[in-house]
Design an enzyme around this catalytic site. Structure first.
Site, PDB file in Angstrom:
ATOM      1  CB  CYS A  50      -2.349  -1.665 -15.928  1.00  0.00           C
ATOM      2  SG  CYS A  50      -4.028  -1.611 -15.086  1.00  0.00           S
ATOM      3  CD  GLU A  70      -4.512   7.992 -11.874  1.00  0.00           C
ATOM      4  OE1 GLU A  70      -5.167   7.445 -12.575  1.00  0.00           O
ATOM      5  OE2 GLU A  70      -3.612   7.676 -10.783  1.00  0.00           O
ATOM      6  CB  CYS A 112      -2.152  -2.093  -7.526  1.00  0.00           C
ATOM      7  SG  CYS A 112      -2.671  -3.092  -8.790  1.00  0.00           S
ATOM      8  CG  ASP A 113      -1.154   2.951  -9.254  1.00  0.00           C
ATOM      9  OD1 ASP A 113      -1.052   1.521  -9.593  1.00  0.00           O
ATOM     10  OD2 ASP A 113      -1.524   3.526 -10.109  1.00  0.00           O
ATOM     11  CE  LYS A 114      -2.035   6.375  -5.529  1.00  0.00           C
ATOM     12  NZ  LYS A 114      -2.037   5.688  -6.871  1.00  0.00           N
ATOM     13  CB  SER A 129      -2.204   7.764 -14.787  1.00  0.00           C
ATOM     14  OG  SER A 129      -1.460   6.272 -15.032  1.00  0.00           O
ATOM     15  CG  ASP A 131      -4.650   4.399  -8.407  1.00  0.00           C
ATOM     16  OD1 ASP A 131      -4.172   5.611  -8.392  1.00  0.00           O
ATOM     17  OD2 ASP A 131      -4.363   3.561  -7.541  1.00  0.00           O
TER      18      ASP A 131
END
Length: 554
Positions: A195, A444, A118-120, A470, A77
């Site tokens: 992160c 985002e 991670c995000d997705k 985020s 992202d």
């Protein structure tokens, strides 16, 4: 010829092609375990996953299975968070899910290990796990090391990725020097891993552990070191055990376990994006979870922990305090303890073995940081179908705010306004046409939000959008406004200078304009939209649902 030999002969073509991949007949007689890996060289959360897969494979072989690895895509992202690039990020969730579904079902694997970060990517793999419903275990990639500066003007300060975004605003406002800005940029991301903040990546890794889909401490353990390698081997062993016991993904992913995981995420101030992903997962198994359900949960799930950027604690410190297992132990009386995990244990059996030593970072349920969870859903004439705010990341003096609107039609416009000092104390920034359909892709807006914080405006300026933020965004940032502007929602008719009232305690988001004027504006609305002539985003716009239901493809 016996029936068995006839069946075997029909599989000769498949066996011959697997032989071309180097598998022996002995290999092919064992349970075939898909190692579904999102490794690549363009994402720090994934750069180490190829190495981890070697340990997973060792565990699979040791337990009597045959590992077979394939990959799926994985965007970062942060790297893609610029201009039109970020329109593609959320839509990759469905590509990931579909690519895995196609491969697993075409090859008829016996079980699968999801190696991801991670995000997705984690949400995409969760959707795929539900669709494929075979024995499944997750190995999330672990946490990036926090950067503790030991020299210079930053000595003693701990930085994680969210601090980089805020540093943009700090540098713009001359709160840090160019040398400090460069040091933060060049040194903060100091290892592989997700992160080290409570953004969407770590929220979803914690959700996976809370669902019972990964081994203990998988979510919060460092990405590097022998403990992660040992956990990878044990994960490989565990999947073969799941195959033998015939425990499939939908034995673990249930309405009850989803609600449990949502409660856990609310209790640590998890990402607002989690609402999109858990609503989509619920839909995948025939449920009806939507963002209003999160508000009802948040009203009685206490906030027991907060992490960067909402507090000074890192995810590493969360792990040292016991991580998800300790948090769930403290929440036990409001969880459904009948759900099971990848070890075949009930949550009740699992939590009985958990010891609690730490108190400061993870509070007790009778002594919470707040009596409500981290997320609130606001409703009113500006958001008739709801909007989301991470209330645990909002200062007390901004939980009620009234101000005049400054309207922007895209992320680019608000970034430009911030960098040119056009946003002033008291403003309510409205950014529209960034919803799932309007973008398309629901960008985002984390960088504008972080710049706002870094410039010192987080206690005086609110931001409202039909896009998203985020998971690590802090401050009075309201996203997921529904209906979105593309669908003719009231956010589409806000004018510069309109007064807007934000009342988190009473869950209200109100455009202080008469009902008659709102109706007149809506009746005379001339919708403008970005044209998508070809490609995946054109298809995505046609099929994507409202953010209220998780932006799944209908």
């Amino acid at each position: 010829m016996s029936e068995k030999k006839e069946v075997d002969s029909l599989l000769a073509y498949r066996r011959a092609l697997f032989r071309g991949c180097g598998y022996s007949y002995e290999d092919l007689a064992k349970p075939r375990i898909a190692i579904v890996n999102s490794w690549n060289e363009i994402n720090p959360g994934h750069i180490h996953l190829q190495n981890l897969s070697t340990f997973v494979k060792d565990g699979v072989r040791e337990a009597g299975g045959t590992p077979m690895e394939f990959n799926t895509i994985a965007l970062c992202d942060g790297i893609a968070n610029s201009g039109n690039n970020s329109k593609f990020v959320l839509p990759t969730r469905e590509i990931i899910a579909s690519s895995i579904e196609c491969t697993i079902k075409a090859y008829e694997f016996d079980g699968m290990v999801m190696i991801c970060s991670c995000d997705k990517i984690i949400p995409g793999m969760l959707l795929a796990a539900a669709r494929c419903d075979i024995p499944t275990i997750f190995l999330t990639g672990g946490i990036m090391e926090p950067k503790i500066f030991t020299t210079g003007s930053l000595k003693g300060k701990t930085y994680v990725t969210s601090d980089i975004k805020e540093a943009i605003g700090q540098y713009k406002s001359k709160k840090i020097t160019l040398d400090e800005f460069h040091l933060i940029e060049s040194e903060t991301c100091c290892s592989p891993g997700a992160c080290n903040m409570m953004g969407t990546a770590n929220t979803m890794a914690c959700v996976v552990e809370a669902l019972g889909l990964s081994l203990t401490d998988c979510a919060t353990l460092s990405a590097i070191g022998t403990e992660r390698q040992e956990l990878s081997v044990e994960t490989g062993k565990a999947i073969v055990n799941l195959v033998e016991k015939k425990i499939t993904a939908l034995d673990l992913i249930t309405t009850q376990s989803i609600i449990n995981a949502c409660k856990v995420a609310l209790s640590f101030g998890g990402s607002t994006n989690m609402i999109l992903h858990m609503s989509a997962l619920s839909h995948e198994i025939g449920g009806s979870l939507n963002h209003f359900d999160f508000d009802e949960l948040s009203k009685f799930v206490p906030l027991l922990a907060k992490f960067k950027p909402s507090s000074e604690y890192t995810i590493t410190e969360f792990h040292e305090a016991g991580g998800i297992k300790v948090l769930m132990k403290k929440l036990a009386k409001i969880l459904d303890l009948s759900t099971i995990n990848v070890l075949g244990e009930s949550l009740k059996e699992y939590l009985e073995k958990v010891m609690i030593d730490e108190y400061h970072i993870i509070r007790d349920i009778n002594d919470p940081i707040s009596t409500e969870g981290g997320i609130a859903v606001l409703k009113g004439n500006l958001a008739p179908e709801g909007a989301i705010i991470k209330q645990s990341a909002v200062s007390d003096n901004m939980k009620y705010h009234k101000g005049f609107a400054k309207v922007f039609e895209s992320e680019e416009e608000i970034k430009n306004a911030l960098m040119n000092d056009k946003i002033k104390k008291g403003d309510v920034v409205v950014v529209r046409n960034e919803g799932p359909k309007g973008g398309p892709g629901m960008r985002e807006l984390s960088i504008p939000a972080a710049i706002l914080i870094g410039m010192g405006l987080g206690d005086s300026v609110a931001m409202i959008t039909d896009g998203r933020f985020s998971g690590a965004t802090r401050g009075p940032c309201i996203g997921h406004v529904c209906p979105e502007a593309y669908d003719g929602g009231p956010i589409s008719i806000v004018h510069d200078g309109d007064e807007i009232e934000i009342d988190i305690a009473n869950r209200r988001l109100t455009l202080l304009v008469s009902k008659e004027e709102i109706e007149n504006r809506l009746n005379n609305l001339k919708r403008s939209e970005s044209i998508v002539e070809k490609g995946y985003l054109r298809l995505y716009r046609k099929l994507v649902s409202s953010a209220k239901y998780g932006a799944y493809l209908e």
